[in-house]
Structure formats: structure tokens, C-alpha cells
Scaffold this motif. Structure first.
Motif, PDB file in Angstrom:
ATOM      1  N   GLY A 140     -13.776 -12.872 -39.548  1.00  0.00           N
ATOM      2  CA  GLY A 140     -13.772 -13.163 -40.982  1.00  0.00           C
ATOM      3  C   GLY A 140     -14.522 -12.107 -41.768  1.00  0.00           C
ATOM      4  O   GLY A 140     -15.488 -11.508 -41.268  1.00  0.00           O
ATOM      5  N   THR A 141     -14.087 -11.872 -43.002  1.00  0.00           N
ATOM      6  CA  THR A 141     -14.699 -10.814 -43.812  1.00  0.00           C
ATOM      7  C   THR A 141     -16.153 -11.111 -44.156  1.00  0.00           C
ATOM      8  O   THR A 141     -16.918 -10.203 -44.469  1.00  0.00           O
ATOM      9  N   GLY A 142     -16.531 -12.383 -44.081  1.00  0.00           N
ATOM     10  CA  GLY A 142     -17.905 -12.752 -44.406  1.00  0.00           C
ATOM     11  C   GLY A 142     -18.936 -12.180 -43.452  1.00  0.00           C
ATOM     12  O   GLY A 142     -20.131 -12.152 -43.768  1.00  0.00           O
ATOM     13  N   LYS A 143     -18.484 -11.720 -42.288  1.00  0.00           N
ATOM     14  CA  LYS A 143     -19.408 -11.139 -41.305  1.00  0.00           C
ATOM     15  C   LYS A 143     -19.745  -9.684 -41.615  1.00  0.00           C
ATOM     16  O   LYS A 143     -20.576  -9.078 -40.929  1.00  0.00           O
ATOM     17  N   PHE A 144     -19.083  -9.119 -42.635  1.00  0.00           N
ATOM     18  CA  PHE A 144     -19.270  -7.704 -42.942  1.00  0.00           C
ATOM     19  C   PHE A 144     -19.624  -7.513 -44.410  1.00  0.00           C
ATOM     20  O   PHE A 144     -19.222  -8.294 -45.258  1.00  0.00           O
ATOM     21  N   GLY A 145     -20.370  -6.444 -44.678  1.00  0.00           N
ATOM     22  CA  GLY A 145     -20.757  -6.142 -46.050  1.00  0.00           C
ATOM     23  C   GLY A 145     -22.259  -6.086 -46.202  1.00  0.00           C
ATOM     24  O   GLY A 145     -23.020  -6.410 -45.264  1.00  0.00           O
ATOM     25  N   PRO A 146     -22.742  -5.664 -47.358  1.00  0.00           N
ATOM     26  CA  PRO A 146     -24.187  -5.524 -47.594  1.00  0.00           C
ATOM     27  C   PRO A 146     -24.949  -6.805 -47.269  1.00  0.00           C
ATOM     28  O   PRO A 146     -24.546  -7.909 -47.662  1.00  0.00           O
ATOM     29  N   GLY A 147     -26.041  -6.637 -46.539  1.00  0.00           N
ATOM     30  CA  GLY A 147     -26.912  -7.767 -46.219  1.00  0.00           C
ATOM     31  C   GLY A 147     -26.554  -8.499 -44.944  1.00  0.00           C
ATOM     32  O   GLY A 147     -27.307  -9.377 -44.512  1.00  0.00           O
ATOM     33  N   THR A 148     -25.433  -8.175 -44.308  1.00  0.00           N
ATOM     34  CA  THR A 148     -25.044  -8.868 -43.080  1.00  0.00           C
ATOM     35  C   THR A 148     -25.650  -8.172 -41.865  1.00  0.00           C
ATOM     36  O   THR A 148     -25.846  -6.958 -41.850  1.00  0.00           O
ATOM     37  N   SER A 149     -25.918  -8.950 -40.837  1.00  0.00           N
ATOM     38  CA  SER A 149     -26.452  -8.414 -39.583  1.00  0.00           C
ATOM     39  C   SER A 149     -26.033  -9.352 -38.461  1.00  0.00           C
ATOM     40  O   SER A 149     -26.481 -10.505 -38.411  1.00  0.00           O
ATOM     41  N   ASN A 150     -25.159  -8.871 -37.574  1.00  0.00           N
ATOM     42  CA  ASN A 150     -24.650  -9.703 -36.494  1.00  0.00           C
ATOM     43  C   ASN A 150     -23.954  -8.829 -35.447  1.00  0.00           C
ATOM     44  O   ASN A 150     -23.771  -7.619 -35.637  1.00  0.00           O
ATOM     45  N   LYS A 151     -23.558  -9.459 -34.358  1.00  0.00           N
ATOM     46  CA  LYS A 151     -22.948  -8.720 -33.243  1.00  0.00           C
ATOM     47  C   LYS A 151     -21.589  -8.120 -33.623  1.00  0.00           C
ATOM     48  O   LYS A 151     -21.149  -7.134 -33.020  1.00  0.00           O
ATOM     49  N   TYR A 152     -20.914  -8.730 -34.611  1.00  0.00           N
ATOM     50  CA  TYR A 152     -19.587  -8.228 -34.982  1.00  0.00           C
ATOM     51  C   TYR A 152     -19.670  -6.876 -35.689  1.00  0.00           C
ATOM     52  O   TYR A 152     -18.760  -6.052 -35.570  1.00  0.00           O
ATOM     53  N   VAL A 153     -20.751  -6.652 -36.423  1.00  0.00           N
ATOM     54  CA  VAL A 153     -20.946  -5.346 -37.060  1.00  0.00           C
ATOM     55  C   VAL A 153     -21.118  -4.271 -35.987  1.00  0.00           C
ATOM     56  O   VAL A 153     -20.548  -3.176 -36.084  1.00  0.00           O
ATOM     57  N   THR A 154     -21.880  -4.612 -34.942  1.00  0.00           N
ATOM     58  CA  THR A 154     -22.050  -3.667 -33.826  1.00  0.00           C
ATOM     59  C   THR A 154     -20.719  -3.391 -33.146  1.00  0.00           C
ATOM     60  O   THR A 154     -20.378  -2.240 -32.848  1.00  0.00           O
ATOM     61  N   GLN A 155     -19.968  -4.452 -32.912  1.00  0.00           N
ATOM     62  CA  GLN A 155     -18.675  -4.299 -32.242  1.00  0.00           C
ATOM     63  C   GLN A 155     -17.720  -3.455 -33.087  1.00  0.00           C
ATOM     64  O   GLN A 155     -17.011  -2.592 -32.569  1.00  0.00           O
ATOM     65  N   LEU A 156     -17.716  -3.701 -34.390  1.00  0.00           N
ATOM     66  CA  LEU A 156     -16.885  -2.912 -35.296  1.00  0.00           C
ATOM     67  C   LEU A 156     -17.259  -1.434 -35.203  1.00  0.00           C
ATOM     68  O   LEU A 156     -16.381  -0.558 -35.080  1.00  0.00           O
ATOM     69  N   GLY A 157     -18.563  -1.147 -35.267  1.00  0.00           N
ATOM     70  CA  GLY A 157     -19.023   0.237 -35.215  1.00  0.00           C
ATOM     71  C   GLY A 157     -18.613   0.936 -33.932  1.00  0.00           C
ATOM     72  O   GLY A 157     -18.192   2.099 -33.950  1.00  0.00           O
ATOM     73  N   ARG A 158     -18.707   0.233 -32.818  1.00  0.00           N
ATOM     74  CA  ARG A 158     -18.340   0.840 -31.533  1.00  0.00           C
ATOM     75  C   ARG A 158     -16.839   1.138 -31.484  1.00  0.00           C
ATOM     76  O   ARG A 158     -16.427   2.182 -30.959  1.00  0.00           O
ATOM     77  N   MET A 159     -16.037   0.230 -32.029  1.00  0.00           N
ATOM     78  CA  MET A 159     -14.591   0.477 -32.052  1.00  0.00           C
ATOM     79  C   MET A 159     -14.260   1.653 -32.960  1.00  0.00           C
ATOM     80  O   MET A 159     -13.375   2.465 -32.654  1.00  0.00           O
ATOM     81  N   LEU A 160     -14.961   1.776 -34.075  1.00  0.00           N
ATOM     82  CA  LEU A 160     -14.734   2.892 -34.997  1.00  0.00           C
ATOM     83  C   LEU A 160     -15.143   4.217 -34.359  1.00  0.00           C
ATOM     84  O   LEU A 160     -14.451   5.234 -34.535  1.00  0.00           O
ATOM     85  N   VAL A 161     -16.241   4.213 -33.614  1.00  0.00           N
ATOM     86  CA  VAL A 161     -16.678   5.429 -32.921  1.00  0.00           C
ATOM     87  C   VAL A 161     -15.617   5.859 -31.912  1.00  0.00           C
ATOM     88  O   VAL A 161     -15.286   7.047 -31.784  1.00  0.00           O
TER      89      VAL A 161
END
Length: 447
Positions: free
Chosen positions: A268-289
């Protein structure tokens, strides 16, 4: 009295009503056994054909039967020929059969009962498909690749779906669940089987993901002449488009409907954006890398959302050709699906280095070449001066061997193949050499 007109009725392949079952049985009796026809029906028909031919010969006298140009002799030859065609006919995929090839063996598959399904994921399906694309496996209806699968369109899907044997377009549907085209996800297939004439038009492709938000084109992985390819394709195909049916493999491993793979579904989009901190942001970053976004991260990726995540996400979205709100740097279901399945276009490089920045160099959004008119001018159905200008420059550079006439203003397969040859000459491979010009390709051609 006016005779009422009725549309031809084609029974659904997965309908269990008595009418559809009866009509499918009738249609199957018209097919050779090796394509799924009923053995008893074919035995009876062959006996009838041969008996008829023998009766004609015996009832016509020796002179007529022996005469090579006699009318009766012709009919007997036609009857015998029909029997041979029934026995020796072939389809564009061959019949269902076991695995063959070096070091490969497997149980024969069946068109009537589905063997135990092997579990797989969407990511693995696409990964296997890419192996054949990278190897440029030559198309063949009779040869088998080193993994044991037949080198035609249905053998390719059998391989990607990890089926226990080689299937054909008349049996693949038994391994899938019919779905709507709007629900297609990477690893699903688009199948056209022509039961009246299997060798005419029958084909199957693997859906690799939508190429843009309009859902009019998709990335197709397919086995076709001269070899396996990954190509932007109009929905559902270049010909017989309305006859293609979407199917989803029944053996997909556990996962949400949004992923169908070992990678968790879109949270869900609520897991991303300013002020969010969770495992999905890490997972997103790794996929982008993994998709070319390393340069955006000085440290990380990590669980805290930062500007690096937004910029990397936006770069990936723009690489798909998305604009405006579709490329706002916040991942949505389509962005997540492409990243999780490993499909779509990678983040382009900066234009530096011998490859223009690595994967996707042929399409680099970051190259500011003001003379490049845009990718939209170089697609099937387009006709404009930019296409002709591109063609003339390719000829000038020595990359025009695929033109039989022209070049001209209408985009054609010859243009794509010549561009691909130029891109490969730059040392690019895979998606960076798909035959569609991007800013870096344009800069090198006209620079």
C-alpha cells in the motif's frame, strides 16, 4: 420466409456443460490423435477411408485402378493421401511429449489429465524465460534445447512454467486458470489455439508486464522465428488479437494476488513517503538498487524513507515511459509489480562509460540530447519524418542491411533490426539492445 442467421458457436475450453463437452468431443475427433483427437474416432475414420479407397479400386477394374491419370485412380490416391495426412500431419508445436535433450528426461504429459503441478513463482517464470532470450535459442518444431524442452512457442512456455513435459497450444490451458486480460500479471500467458487448423495462427506468449499505464502494449516473451525474443507487443498480439485467451499457471507458489511470487505483495502507498519507516522501504530500496538505482543511495537502503528513495523510484517510473502523476516517486501497485517480478525497463545510466551507463543505455532518460524527438515516434504503426531520418543515418553508418527498400517514414521491423544491430555494436545487450532508439542511441548515431 427469411432464413435466420446464427453466429458460429465456439465452445469454451473450460466449460463443463453438456453442450460444450459434446462439441469439443466432435472437434477433437477431427484432429489427429497426437494433437488430442480421440483414438477410437480416428481408427474408425481411417478404416472408413481405406475401405472406401479399396472399394473404389476393386469396383473400377484393374485398368482404371492402375491408370495414373484415371478419375477413379485420382480419388483413390486422394483417399490414401488423406489417410496419410491424418496419420502424419504435424502442428507448429509438435504433440505433447516427454522432455528430451542432453541429460534431460521426464514423464510424458497428457492432454486429458493434468499431472502433479510443480510449484513456481512469477519471478522464477520470468527468470527462466530470460535465459532463453539471452541464449537466443533458435526456433524449431523438432529440436530440443539442452534443458529438454522443445524449441517452439509451447515448449518455451512449458519450460518457463517448469512443466514435467512438452505441451502444445491444445493442452497448455489444462495447466492454467482462465483470467481476464485486465488481471494479467508477469508470468501469465496469452494463448491462441486454433482447433480447426492448429498450424494456422496458433501461438502463445508469456506476459512480462505492461509497458505503460494505458495497457495497450505489454512486454512479451516468446519463442518465434528466428529465436527467442523479448519485445514490446500490442495487446494481445500482432494478428488474431481477439482470439488470445489469458491464463494463469495453477502451480504458482503462495503469495498475494498482487505478486504471486516469493516477494510479498504491494503493502500500500501508505507505507511510503515522508515520515515513514518500515521494512517495505528497505525492500523497495534494495529492488531499486538491483535495477540500476545504486547511484541514488550514498548510504543504505534503509527503513527510513528519504529523498534517495523518492528519486530512485521516480527514475524507475520514468524508465517505463511514465510521466506526471505516474512518475511522482511514490511506488504504486504497478511500480511494485514490475520491481518484484524483475520486469520492465531498468533505471538507465548517466550516459558515461562505454555502455552509456549499463543496462538500459539504449533508452537512457538521463541523456539530455535535445535533438532526440522521443520514443513515441519509433513504434509499430508510426509514420513520420523522424523514422526516415533515423533510417538514412543507419544506412550512412553501415547498419542498413535489413532494408529491402527505403528507408522510409513508416516504422517497420527492418528499422528495429537495424537499430538493434547498431546497439549491439556498442556492446549493449538485453533490454539495452531491443531495437528501439533512446537518447543515447540517438546521440551516438547523430553525434
Amino acid at each position: 420466409m427469411t432464413v435466420p442467421a446464427f453466429e458460429e458457436y465456439v465452445p469454451a475450453v473450460d466449460c463443463t456443460c453438456a453442450g460444450c463437452v459434446a462439441q469439443r468431443r466432435t472437434a477433437a475427433s477431427a484432429l489427429p490423435v497426437r494433437y488430442g483427437g480421440h483414438p477410437a474416432a480416428h481408427g474408425a475414420r481411417r478404416a472408413l477411408v481405406l475401405a472406401t479407397a479399396a472399394g473404389v479400386v476393386l469396383g473400377s477394374g484393374v485398368a482404371e485402378a492402375a491408370g495414373p491419370t484415371g478419375a477413379t485412380g485420382d480419388r483413390a490416391a486422394e483417399a490414401a493421401g488423406a489417410a496419410r495426412a491424418d496419420r502424419d500431419g504435424d502442428s507448429p508445436q509438435g504433440g505433447p511429449g516427454p522432455l528430451r535433450g542432453a541429460g534431460a528426461a521426464g514423464p510424458p504429459s497428457s492432454t486429458t489429465t493434468t499431472p502433479k503441478l510443480r510449484k513456481t513463482s512469477r519471478a522464477d517464470i520470468i527468470k527462466r524465460a530470460k535465459k532463453w532470450v539471452s541464449a537466443e535459442v533458435p526456433y524449431s518444431m523438432v529440436k530440443y534445447w539442452s534443458d529438454g524442452y522443445r524449441q517452439d512457442c509451447s515448449g518455451f512456455v512449458s519450460m518457463a512454467w517448469n512443466l514435467p513435459g512438452n505441451e502444445w497450444t491444445g493442452s497448455l490451458a489444462a495447466f492454467g486458470t482462465r483470467i481476464a486480460r485486465a488481471d494479467l500479471q508477469p508470468g501469465d500467458i496469452l494463448l491462441f489455439h486454433n482447433p480447426a487448423d492448429p498450424s494456422k495462427g496458433s501461438h502463445v506468449t508469456i506476459f512480462g508486464g505492461w509497458t505503460d499505464y494505458t495497457h495497450t502494449h505489454y512486454t512479451a516473451y516468446e519463442q518465434t522465428k528466428p529465436h527467442t525474443r523479448k519485445k514490446t507487443t500490442p495487446m494481445a498480439y500482432w494478428s488474431n488479437s481477439g482470439s488470445y485467451v489469458a491464463y494463469r499457471y495453477k502451480g504458482l507458489s503462495s503469495g498475494s494476488a498482487g505478486s504471486g511470487s516469493s516477494v510479498p505483495g504491494f503493502p500500500g502507498t501508505g507505507k511510503f513517503g515522508p515520515g515513514t519507516s518500515n521494512k517495505y522501504v528497505t525492500q523497495l530500496g534494495r529492488m531499486l538498487v538491483d535495477r540500476g538505482g545504486r547511484r541514488f543511495y550514498e548510504v543504505g537502503p534503509g527503513p527510513g524513507w528519504g529523498d534517495a528513495d523518492r528519486r530512485a523510484t521516480q527514475a524507475f517510473q520514468k524508465a517505463q515511459g511514465w510521466k506526471g502523476e505516474e512518475a511522482d516517486g511514490i511506488p504504486g501497485p504497478d511500480t511494485w509489480r514490475l520491481l518484484a517480478a524483475g520486469t520492465g525497463r531498468d533505471i538507465p545510466g548517466t550516459g558515461s562509460g562505454p555502455g552509456g551507463g549499463g543496462t538500459g543505455a539504449g533508452h537512457g532518460d538521463s541523456d539530455p540530447d535535445s535533438k532526440f524527438p522521443g520514443r513515441g515516434y519509433f513504434r509499430p504503426g508510426q509514420s513520420n519524418g523522424h523514422v526516415e531520418r533515423l533510417g538514412k543515418q543507419l544506412v550512412k553508418k553501415g547498419f542498413g542491411k535489413h532494408y529491402t527498400s527505403g528507408p522510409g517514414p513508416r516504422w517497420a521491423e527492418a528499422d528495429r533490426r537495424n537499430v538493434e544491430a547498431f546497439q549491439r555494436a556498442q556492446g549493449w545487450r538485453g533490454g539495452a539492445a531491443d531495437g528501439y532508439p533512446g537518447p543515447e542511441t540517438w546521440r551516438r548515431l547523430f553525434g
